[in-house]
Design a protein around this motif. Structure first.
Motif, mmCIF file in Angstrom:
data_model
loop_
_atom_site.group_PDB
_atom_site.id
_atom_site.type_symbol
_atom_site.label_atom_id
_atom_site.label_comp_id
_atom_site.label_asym_id
_atom_site.label_seq_id
_atom_site.Cartn_x
_atom_site.Cartn_y
_atom_site.Cartn_z
ATOM 1 N N ILE A 112 -8.548 3.236 6.097
ATOM 2 C CA ILE A 112 -7.226 2.560 6.789
ATOM 3 C C ILE A 112 -5.653 3.258 6.577
ATOM 4 O O ILE A 112 -4.796 4.482 6.821
ATOM 5 C CB ILE A 112 -7.310 1.190 7.522
ATOM 6 N N LEU A 113 -5.348 2.708 4.626
ATOM 7 C CA LEU A 113 -4.807 2.991 3.855
ATOM 8 C C LEU A 113 -4.116 4.704 3.591
ATOM 9 O O LEU A 113 -3.496 5.174 3.721
ATOM 10 C CB LEU A 113 -5.011 1.918 2.591
ATOM 11 N N GLU A 114 -6.295 5.332 3.919
ATOM 12 C CA GLU A 114 -5.304 6.767 3.018
ATOM 13 C C GLU A 114 -4.728 7.041 4.087
ATOM 14 O O GLU A 114 -3.829 8.418 4.690
ATOM 15 C CB GLU A 114 -7.388 7.323 2.651
ATOM 16 N N ILE A 115 -6.129 6.865 5.109
ATOM 17 C CA ILE A 115 -4.859 7.967 6.675
ATOM 18 C C ILE A 115 -4.170 7.109 7.142
ATOM 19 O O ILE A 115 -2.636 8.554 7.457
ATOM 20 C CB ILE A 115 -5.884 7.730 7.743
ATOM 21 N N ASP A 133 -1.514 3.653 16.808
ATOM 22 C CA ASP A 133 -2.549 3.938 18.057
ATOM 23 C C ASP A 133 -3.158 5.652 16.888
ATOM 24 O O ASP A 133 -4.152 5.670 17.336
ATOM 25 C CB ASP A 133 -1.841 4.787 18.720
ATOM 26 N N GLU A 134 -2.372 6.281 16.646
ATOM 27 C CA GLU A 134 -2.990 7.709 15.694
ATOM 28 C C GLU A 134 -3.702 7.441 14.505
ATOM 29 O O GLU A 134 -4.392 8.048 14.809
ATOM 30 C CB GLU A 134 -1.773 8.519 16.165
ATOM 31 N N ILE A 135 -3.030 6.635 13.996
ATOM 32 C CA ILE A 135 -3.797 5.686 12.141
ATOM 33 C C ILE A 135 -5.686 5.368 13.034
ATOM 34 O O ILE A 135 -6.455 5.798 12.633
ATOM 35 C CB ILE A 135 -2.530 5.109 11.996
ATOM 36 N N ALA A 136 -5.346 4.833 14.244
ATOM 37 C CA ALA A 136 -6.568 4.051 15.223
ATOM 38 C C ALA A 136 -7.810 5.518 15.063
ATOM 39 O O ALA A 136 -8.943 4.876 14.859
ATOM 40 C CB ALA A 136 -6.860 3.256 15.742
ATOM 41 N N ALA A 137 -7.168 6.445 15.821
ATOM 42 C CA ALA A 137 -7.288 7.345 16.575
ATOM 43 C C ALA A 137 -8.514 7.815 15.218
ATOM 44 O O ALA A 137 -9.680 8.680 15.275
ATOM 45 C CB ALA A 137 -6.718 8.227 17.193
ATOM 46 N N ARG A 138 -7.969 7.993 14.272
ATOM 47 C CA ARG A 138 -7.959 8.697 12.585
ATOM 48 C C ARG A 138 -8.675 8.129 11.913
ATOM 49 O O ARG A 138 -9.763 8.789 11.337
ATOM 50 C CB ARG A 138 -6.932 9.368 12.162
ATOM 51 N N THR A 139 -9.020 6.574 12.096
ATOM 52 C CA THR A 139 -10.458 6.261 11.626
ATOM 53 C C THR A 139 -11.043 5.670 12.129
ATOM 54 O O THR A 139 -11.037 5.994 13.685
ATOM 55 C CB THR A 139 -9.113 5.019 10.898
ATOM 56 N N ARG A 140 -12.496 4.736 11.188
ATOM 57 C CA ARG A 140 -13.706 4.648 12.143
ATOM 58 C C ARG A 140 -12.673 3.185 11.974
ATOM 59 O O ARG A 140 -13.767 2.206 11.716
ATOM 60 C CB ARG A 140 -14.805 4.008 10.946
ATOM 61 N N SER A 141 -12.084 2.579 12.883
ATOM 62 C CA SER A 141 -11.040 1.698 13.319
ATOM 63 C C SER A 141 -10.909 1.863 14.235
ATOM 64 O O SER A 141 -11.101 2.351 15.284
ATOM 65 C CB SER A 141 -10.637 1.015 12.266
ATOM 66 N N SER A 142 -9.839 0.256 14.793
ATOM 67 C CA SER A 142 -9.270 0.428 16.196
ATOM 68 C C SER A 142 -7.595 -0.154 15.586
ATOM 69 O O SER A 142 -7.992 -0.807 14.579
ATOM 70 C CB SER A 142 -10.182 -0.835 17.167
ATOM 71 N N LYS A 143 -7.266 -0.460 16.598
ATOM 72 C CA LYS A 143 -5.843 -0.120 16.584
ATOM 73 C C LYS A 143 -5.722 -2.542 16.598
ATOM 74 O O LYS A 143 -5.433 -2.566 15.605
ATOM 75 C CB LYS A 143 -4.757 -0.602 17.855
ATOM 76 N N ARG A 144 -7.170 -2.940 16.888
ATOM 77 C CA ARG A 144 -7.123 -4.593 16.976
ATOM 78 C C ARG A 144 -7.787 -5.136 15.321
ATOM 79 O O ARG A 144 -6.910 -5.897 15.050
ATOM 80 C CB ARG A 144 -8.049 -4.628 17.829
ATOM 81 N N ILE A 147 -7.342 -2.986 12.785
ATOM 82 C CA ILE A 147 -5.651 -2.428 11.441
ATOM 83 C C ILE A 147 -4.923 -3.998 11.489
ATOM 84 O O ILE A 147 -4.364 -4.752 10.665
ATOM 85 C CB ILE A 147 -4.704 -1.043 11.965
ATOM 86 N N TYR A 148 -5.093 -4.606 13.233
ATOM 87 C CA TYR A 148 -3.850 -5.666 13.056
ATOM 88 C C TYR A 148 -4.511 -6.541 12.444
ATOM 89 O O TYR A 148 -3.551 -7.592 11.704
ATOM 90 C CB TYR A 148 -3.604 -5.270 14.682
ATOM 91 N N TYR A 149 -5.709 -6.978 12.345
ATOM 92 C CA TYR A 149 -6.129 -7.783 12.034
ATOM 93 C C TYR A 149 -6.323 -7.922 10.264
ATOM 94 O O TYR A 149 -6.164 -8.457 9.284
ATOM 95 C CB TYR A 149 -8.038 -7.863 12.189
ATOM 96 N N TYR A 150 -6.856 -6.954 10.274
ATOM 97 C CA TYR A 150 -6.361 -6.624 8.360
ATOM 98 C C TYR A 150 -4.696 -6.734 7.476
ATOM 99 O O TYR A 150 -4.856 -7.336 6.557
ATOM 100 C CB TYR A 150 -6.957 -5.053 7.987
ATOM 101 N N PHE A 151 -3.657 -6.381 8.171
ATOM 102 C CA PHE A 151 -2.827 -5.777 7.479
ATOM 103 C C PHE A 151 -2.105 -6.433 8.485
ATOM 104 O O PHE A 151 0.399 -6.505 7.846
ATOM 105 C CB PHE A 151 -2.392 -4.488 7.863
#
Length: 227
Positions: A29-32, A48-59, A61-65
């Motif tokens: 996530i941090l790399e993208i 949304d774009e960051i989530a689409a490019r990673t092996r994660s979801s928007k939810r 990302i918000y959980y981690y950061f």
């Protein structure tokens, strides 16, 4: 619910996680995110774009950061961490002071050239007047180690009679950073204005050598310059 490796699960509090390698997911996530923030700035980057490019979801990302600003600050911290870790790995303690300082400048020049997203993120943070960096104790601590590193080289050079006295290590770090930073930040405009490709391999090598020589001449006592 399936427990197949790599599939998304939910904790008791409803937050998403991964069955395996959560740290790897955060690094991804941090790399993208770094690429997106460097390209589009804080306001223009989209989670949304960051989530689409990673092996994660928007939810996730918000959980981690926490939120978009939290993700941006984490990406900024990671960018500084990478350059400081690289400095720490330099094997220069046994080198003569002039050679040690030269190697540090070479590393800085090469790192900035290879990590243009770091330069862009620093430029973006300056647009924000350093307000997010100011929230980060990690970045302050990381940069203390950078000053300690260059201060040790400089103090040894003064002690051994190679470097002139009276130079502030923070100002010396500023000069090194300025030479290496400008090579990336203004490369496009200089190339267009002067009709020369400042990103060409031969041009970069000349700029790298010039940066080293300018810093070394700045700190070295005149009688040690060999002229």
């Amino acid at each position: 619910m399936s427990t197949e490796s790599g599939k998304r699960r939910r904790k008791a509090d409803g937050s998403p996680t991964r069955a395996q390698d959560p740290e790897g997911t955060k690094r991804n996530i941090l790399e993208i995110a770094s690429e997106e923030f460097a390209l589009n700035g804080l306001s223009g980057a989209r989670v949304d774009e960051i989530a689409a490019r990673t092996r994660s979801s928007k939810r996730m990302i918000y959980y981690y950061f926490g939120d978009k600003e939290g993700l941006y600050l984490s990406a900024l911290e990671n960018a500084y961490r990478l350059v400081r870790e690289g400095e720490a790995k330099l094997d220069i303690e046994g080198l003569p002071p002039i050679a040690a300082l030269s190697r540090l400048v070479e590393f800085t020049f090469d790192h900035h050239h290879r990590h243009e997203e770091f330069i862009r993120m620093v430029m973006i943070e300056n647009i924000h007047h350093g307000q997010y960096l100011d929230r980060s104790e990690m970045i302050r601590d990381l940069n203390v180690t950078a000053i300690d590193h260059i201060a040790r080289i400089y103090a040894r050079g003064v002690r051994e009679g190679f470097f002139r006295e009276g130079i502030d290590p923070v100002e010396l770090h500023w000069q090194v950073s300025a030479l290496c930073f400008f090579n990336v930040s203004n490369r496009a405009t200089f190339s267009k204005i002067f009709g020369r490709d400042f990103g060409a391999e031969d041009q970069l090598e000349r700029l790298r050598c010039n940066s080293v020589e300018m810093v070394v001449r700045f700190v070295t006592r005149s009688e040690n310059l060999g002229e």
